[in-house]
Motif scaffolding. Sequence first.
Motif, short mmCIF file in Angstrom:
data_model
loop_
_atom_site.label_atom_id
_atom_site.label_comp_id
_atom_site.label_asym_id
_atom_site.label_seq_id
_atom_site.Cartn_x
_atom_site.Cartn_y
_atom_site.Cartn_z
N ARG A 10 30.00 42.40 -34.65
CA ARG A 10 29.73 43.13 -33.42
C ARG A 10 30.82 44.17 -33.19
O ARG A 10 31.99 43.92 -33.47
CB ARG A 10 29.67 42.18 -32.21
N GLY A 11 30.43 45.31 -32.63
CA GLY A 11 31.43 46.27 -32.21
C GLY A 11 32.23 45.72 -31.04
O GLY A 11 31.75 44.87 -30.29
N GLY A 12 33.46 46.19 -30.89
CA GLY A 12 34.30 45.74 -29.78
C GLY A 12 35.15 44.54 -30.10
O GLY A 12 35.97 44.11 -29.27
N LEU A 13 35.03 43.97 -31.30
CA LEU A 13 35.88 42.84 -31.69
C LEU A 13 37.26 43.30 -32.14
O LEU A 13 38.20 42.52 -32.16
CB LEU A 13 35.22 42.03 -32.81
N VAL A 14 37.35 44.58 -32.51
CA VAL A 14 38.59 45.15 -33.03
C VAL A 14 38.94 46.39 -32.21
O VAL A 14 38.08 47.21 -31.90
CB VAL A 14 38.44 45.55 -34.52
N PHE B 192 30.35 49.17 -34.44
CA PHE B 192 31.35 49.95 -33.71
C PHE B 192 31.24 49.68 -32.21
O PHE B 192 30.21 49.22 -31.72
CB PHE B 192 31.15 51.44 -34.00
N ALA B 193 32.32 49.97 -31.51
CA ALA B 193 32.37 49.72 -30.07
C ALA B 193 31.28 50.49 -29.34
O ALA B 193 30.70 50.01 -28.37
CB ALA B 193 33.74 50.08 -29.52
N VAL B 194 30.99 51.70 -29.80
CA VAL B 194 29.92 52.52 -29.22
C VAL B 194 28.94 52.87 -30.34
O VAL B 194 29.35 53.40 -31.38
CB VAL B 194 30.47 53.82 -28.59
N GLU B 195 27.68 52.54 -30.14
CA GLU B 195 26.65 52.85 -31.14
C GLU B 195 25.48 53.56 -30.46
O GLU B 195 25.15 53.24 -29.32
CB GLU B 195 26.17 51.57 -31.83
N PRO B 196 24.81 54.50 -31.15
CA PRO B 196 25.15 54.99 -32.49
C PRO B 196 26.54 55.63 -32.50
O PRO B 196 26.91 56.35 -31.57
CB PRO B 196 24.08 56.05 -32.76
#
Length: 531
Positions: free
Chosen positions: A234-238, A260-264
């Motif tokens: 998942r985005g936002g884990l890093v 990624f934290a923001v997708e697309p």
Amino acid sequence: MAPKVLVSDKLSETAVQIFRDRGIDVDFMPELGKDKEKLLELIPNYDGLAIRSATKATEKLLASAANLKVIGRAGIGTDNVDKDAASKKGVIVMNTPFGNMITTAEHAIAMMFAVARQIPEASASTHAGKWEKSKFMGVELTGKTLGVIGAGNIGGIVCDRARALKMRVMAYDPFLGEEKAEKMGVQKVELDELLANADFITLHVPFTEQTKNILSKENIAKLKKGVRIVNCARGGLVDEDALAEALKSGHVAGAAFDVFAVEPATDSPLFNLPNVVVTPHLGAATTEAQENVALQVAEQMSDYLLTGAVTNALNMPSVTAEEAKVMGPWVKLAGHLGNFIGQMTDEPIKAINILYDGTVAEMNLEALNCGVIAGIMKKANPDVNMVSAPVIAKERGIQISTTNQDKSGAFDGYIKVTVVTDKRERSAAGTVFSDGKPRFIQIKGINIDAEIGSHMLYTTNEDVPGIIGTLGATMGKHDVNIANFTLGRAGAGGEAIALLYIDHPVPQAAMDDLTATGMFSQVKPLTFDVG
């Protein structure tokens, strides 16, 4: 009359044929999900709606769905379905949580190879007519230490594949027991130990408040120099900004990201950095996975529409219509008890013991068990449901035991849940009053009578004067309104607890103030889905 199903997204012809073979009238309109107005016009004609991600099952759409009984999502994510509106409408929401596990795990392994050998950059260079053999020096996976953050379904498959590659595998997962870790052939460690020793790190956890930026700037600084990081979860884990800086400084040797934290993701701090492999959320994008989830959702929806069987439902227990009328409040109570204990427990759970007393002991205990287990697991995996929760518990080696007994106390019936860890046992009990509302009646062996609200605050303290005043004054200072206030104690001067039902989440500053008084041994905010 045969049930009617609308397929409004791109499912395979084989999946559509399953509906026909089962005697269901199906309309296959794979582009309809993109036309909101036309979908709104047609939806009243259907009993079932089969979708992927393009169709948005909004509150407005559900309000128009006069005959809709079930929505089936081919895949795990159901962000495109208003589940609260569906529940209020009496529409079951199903997904297929296990159809793409292998595909996602394989993508993580592929990304690990790609970043280890700099394959994308080397390919681009060679396509450009260059022959930069010495530029792309890679590293072997054999003998390296892989740190797996999250050893559930997908993470467990990655562990298995990595061991076959002769990697040493260590896993961080608060819900992974020692016995299960031993069976998996992995070393169970705490996060700091994993960060300090892993040559490669791969993440396989859901995005929650607990896992948000689990690889934060501070944790990235703890990483072994030369580590390579893979994220296909998942985005936002890093923390992508912090990782980009670590890549530029050379502290991190490479990264491979599918999410990624923001997708697309049209822009990211990780883009255009050397030895960073990026893909556009392809984790579940294989022919086999897409076919598997499509076939599964067709079978599940057909079973429900023809026989009433419920599988992988996110908003309904696996019970008959007759049972549901009686069991509804008890299923909610089971979930609340599990959720309470889950939020209170940070260490791996070895066993869950559930006691049913009186009238509730004669109900469908399997469904109630699922409610308890799902509540406990929700902290670690918000997407868990009453069907997948027992599977996850079994995979993690958690022992489930159930006891039922005749009425033994003041209540006609109650449920008591006890979890066992290496450090302690923790229990909570509850009942359903005549108004149909679940209540907590005992915590840690201390009798109480607590209404359950969306936002609550739990405290423990020694039974001394001034506790009520301190709690009230502190909440008032921080503009927190108390809807209900419940106290209980083991005995005069002994251990005491308080449960505050409040209108909004408690600010961190209020909890800090309570802790600073020295009067409370524990201050814990709690949330419950009371919809």
